[in-house]
Every structure is written in C-alpha cells, then in structure tokens.
Design a protein around this motif. Structure first.
Motif, PDB file in Angstrom:
ATOM      1  N   MET A   1      -6.847   1.492  -5.780  1.00 48.79           N
ATOM      2  CA  MET A   1      -7.559   1.238  -4.543  1.00 48.79           C
ATOM      3  C   MET A   1      -7.193   2.315  -3.526  1.00 48.79           C
ATOM      4  N   GLN A   2      -8.182   2.774  -2.789  1.00 48.46           N
ATOM      5  CA  GLN A   2      -7.979   3.854  -1.821  1.00 48.46           C
ATOM      6  C   GLN A   2      -7.104   3.384  -0.656  1.00 48.46           C
ATOM      7  N   ALA A   3      -6.150   4.213  -0.275  1.00 47.05           N
ATOM      8  CA  ALA A   3      -5.262   3.923   0.851  1.00 47.05           C
ATOM      9  C   ALA A   3      -5.550   4.914   1.986  1.00 47.05           C
ATOM     10  N   VAL A   4      -5.344   4.455   3.197  1.00 45.75           N
ATOM     11  CA  VAL A   4      -5.604   5.275   4.385  1.00 45.75           C
ATOM     12  C   VAL A   4      -4.629   6.445   4.439  1.00 45.75           C
ATOM     13  N   LYS A   5      -5.177   7.615   4.791  1.00 46.55           N
ATOM     14  CA  LYS A   5      -4.351   8.805   5.007  1.00 46.55           C
ATOM     15  C   LYS A   5      -4.818   9.500   6.285  1.00 46.55           C
TER      16      LYS A   5
ATOM     17  N   ASP B   1      -8.631  10.333   7.745  1.00 46.98           N
ATOM     18  CA  ASP B   1      -9.646   9.337   7.410  1.00 46.98           C
ATOM     19  C   ASP B   1     -10.191   8.702   8.689  1.00 46.98           C
ATOM     20  N   THR B   2     -11.450   8.323   8.653  1.00 48.84           N
ATOM     21  CA  THR B   2     -12.028   7.507   9.716  1.00 48.84           C
ATOM     22  C   THR B   2     -12.002   6.073   9.212  1.00 48.84           C
TER      23      THR B   2
ATOM     24  N   MET C   1      -2.584   1.726   4.349  1.00 44.85           N
ATOM     25  CA  MET C   1      -3.231   0.424   4.205  1.00 44.85           C
ATOM     26  C   MET C   1      -4.424   0.547   3.258  1.00 44.85           C
ATOM     27  N   THR C   2      -4.772  -0.562   2.620  1.00 49.32           N
ATOM     28  CA  THR C   2      -5.956  -0.620   1.769  1.00 49.32           C
ATOM     29  C   THR C   2      -6.946  -1.619   2.377  1.00 49.32           C
ATOM     30  N   ILE C   3      -8.218  -1.493   2.016  1.00 48.79           N
ATOM     31  CA  ILE C   3      -9.260  -2.349   2.578  1.00 48.79           C
ATOM     32  C   ILE C   3      -8.926  -3.823   2.335  1.00 48.79           C
ATOM     33  N   GLY C   4      -9.025  -4.607   3.415  1.00 52.09           N
ATOM     34  CA  GLY C   4      -8.727  -6.034   3.355  1.00 52.09           C
ATOM     35  C   GLY C   4      -7.277  -6.366   3.678  1.00 52.09           C
ATOM     36  N   GLU C   5      -6.408  -5.358   3.679  1.00 51.74           N
ATOM     37  CA  GLU C   5      -4.993  -5.592   3.976  1.00 51.74           C
ATOM     38  C   GLU C   5      -4.810  -5.939   5.452  1.00 51.74           C
TER      39      GLU C   5
ATOM     40  N   ASP D   1      -1.769  -7.372  15.425  1.00 46.12           N
ATOM     41  CA  ASP D   1      -2.126  -7.897  14.112  1.00 46.12           C
ATOM     42  C   ASP D   1      -3.424  -7.188  13.756  1.00 46.12           C
ATOM     43  N   ILE D   2      -3.417  -6.463  12.650  1.00 46.55           N
ATOM     44  CA  ILE D   2      -4.581  -5.662  12.290  1.00 46.55           C
ATOM     45  C   ILE D   2      -5.042  -5.991  10.876  1.00 46.55           C
ATOM     46  N   GLU D   3      -6.334  -5.771  10.649  1.00 43.81           N
ATOM     47  CA  GLU D   3      -6.916  -5.901   9.319  1.00 43.81           C
ATOM     48  C   GLU D   3      -7.806  -4.693   9.087  1.00 43.81           C
ATOM     49  N   LEU D   4      -7.551  -3.986   8.003  1.00 40.11           N
ATOM     50  CA  LEU D   4      -8.365  -2.816   7.654  1.00 40.11           C
ATOM     51  C   LEU D   4      -9.681  -3.300   7.044  1.00 40.11           C
ATOM     52  N   VAL D   5     -10.780  -2.961   7.704  1.00 39.05           N
ATOM     53  CA  VAL D   5     -12.108  -3.397   7.278  1.00 39.05           C
ATOM     54  C   VAL D   5     -12.791  -2.343   6.410  1.00 39.05           C
ATOM     55  N   GLU D   6     -12.599  -1.061   6.784  1.00 43.60           N
ATOM     56  CA  GLU D   6     -13.345  -0.005   6.083  1.00 43.60           C
ATOM     57  C   GLU D   6     -12.635   1.327   6.221  1.00 43.60           C
ATOM     58  N   ILE D   7     -12.716   2.132   5.165  1.00 42.69           N
ATOM     59  CA  ILE D   7     -12.336   3.543   5.202  1.00 42.69           C
ATOM     60  C   ILE D   7     -13.631   4.294   4.970  1.00 42.69           C
ATOM     61  N   LYS D   8     -14.047   5.115   5.942  1.00 41.64           N
ATOM     62  CA  LYS D   8     -15.340   5.809   5.821  1.00 41.64           C
ATOM     63  C   LYS D   8     -15.185   7.107   5.058  1.00 41.64           C
TER      64      LYS D   8
END
Length: 142
Positions: free
Chosen positions: A1-5, A8-9, A53-57, A135-142
């Motif tokens: 699964m793709q992780a934020v770097k 990234d947007t 972070m990964t989407i949904g995390e 408190d955050i939730e990653l919704v999308e990595i564009k």
C-alpha cells in the motif's frame, strides 16, 4: 500500500484541539484539507506527522509549540495610543482588528488590554505559544 512521502499532495480529515481539550478547528462537515507534504503549506508538526501514513490510517499528532506556531513573540505585542483609534470604533478586550504597517501590508491583531490612554494589541498568531493535538485521517494521496 502506498505511503505518504515528501512532495505528495494529500487530503486529510482532522480535529485540532489544545492540550486542555478545547477544539480550535475541525474539518468535520467540510471537504478534507488538501496540501503538498513538505511544501510548508501547514505547520511543521502536521507536515511531518502525515509522512508514512497510508490511506484510511488514523493518527493522533502531539505537536510541540516549536513545530506549531512557535512561542509568543513579545515584539508583536504593542501599545497603541487611544487617540489614534477611529472615533467610531469601540475596542473591547479579545476583539479582532486589522492594522497595516508602513509598507501597507494588512495584518490581524487582537485587543489584549485597554488602558486609560492606550490599548495593547497582540499580533501573534492566536495559537502561538500552544502545543497542539490533531486527530487525523488520511483520505487520499493524489
């Protein structure tokens, strides 16, 4: 699964609160916050907190003052003579006002105190000097 770097947007939902539990901002009922990671579009602690972070995390970020809006700066607290205040303005402690500097740039200030001949204005960011919790939730990595 793709992780934020960095670079990234991303889009995140968030709930921001002070260490005493007071909510100061939230994306609830709004579109997620979108920003480019590492571009300085958000405070440093928030920027760094989404990396890997990964989407949904979901994560809770505890952001110290130095990685939020920094400490209060005494140089941004100023006395302003009452005689220079427009006659139709009735300043109250806590009131938000706008000032301009000699270069014409407009910036927000808050009335911190009112004396007999002057008022004290604070141009610090309202969250300066505060540690923040998100408190955050990653919704999308564009």
């Amino acid at each position: 699964m793709q992780a934020v770097k960095n670079g990234d947007t991303v889009r995140v939902h968030y709930h921001g609160r002070l260490t005493n539990g007071t909510t100061f901002d939230s994306s609830e009922g709004r579109d997620p916050l979108e920003f480019k990671v590492g571009a300085g579009m958000v405070i440093k602690g928030f920027d760094n907190g989404v990396v890997d972070m990964t989407i949904g995390e979901k994560r809770t970020l505890n952001i110290p003052v130095e990685e939020a809006y920094g400490p209060k700066n005494d140089e941004l607290i100023m006395e302003f003579p009452k005689e220079n205040i427009p006659s139709d303005l009735n300043p109250q402690v806590g009131m938000d006002l706008q000032m301009s500097n000699p270069q014409g740039q407009v910036f927000p200030v808050k009335v911190a105190a009112i004396g007999d001949t002057s008022i004290t204005l604070d141009a610090n960011h309202p969250l300066a000097g505060e540690a923040l919790i998100f408190d955050i939730e990653l919704v999308e990595i564009k």
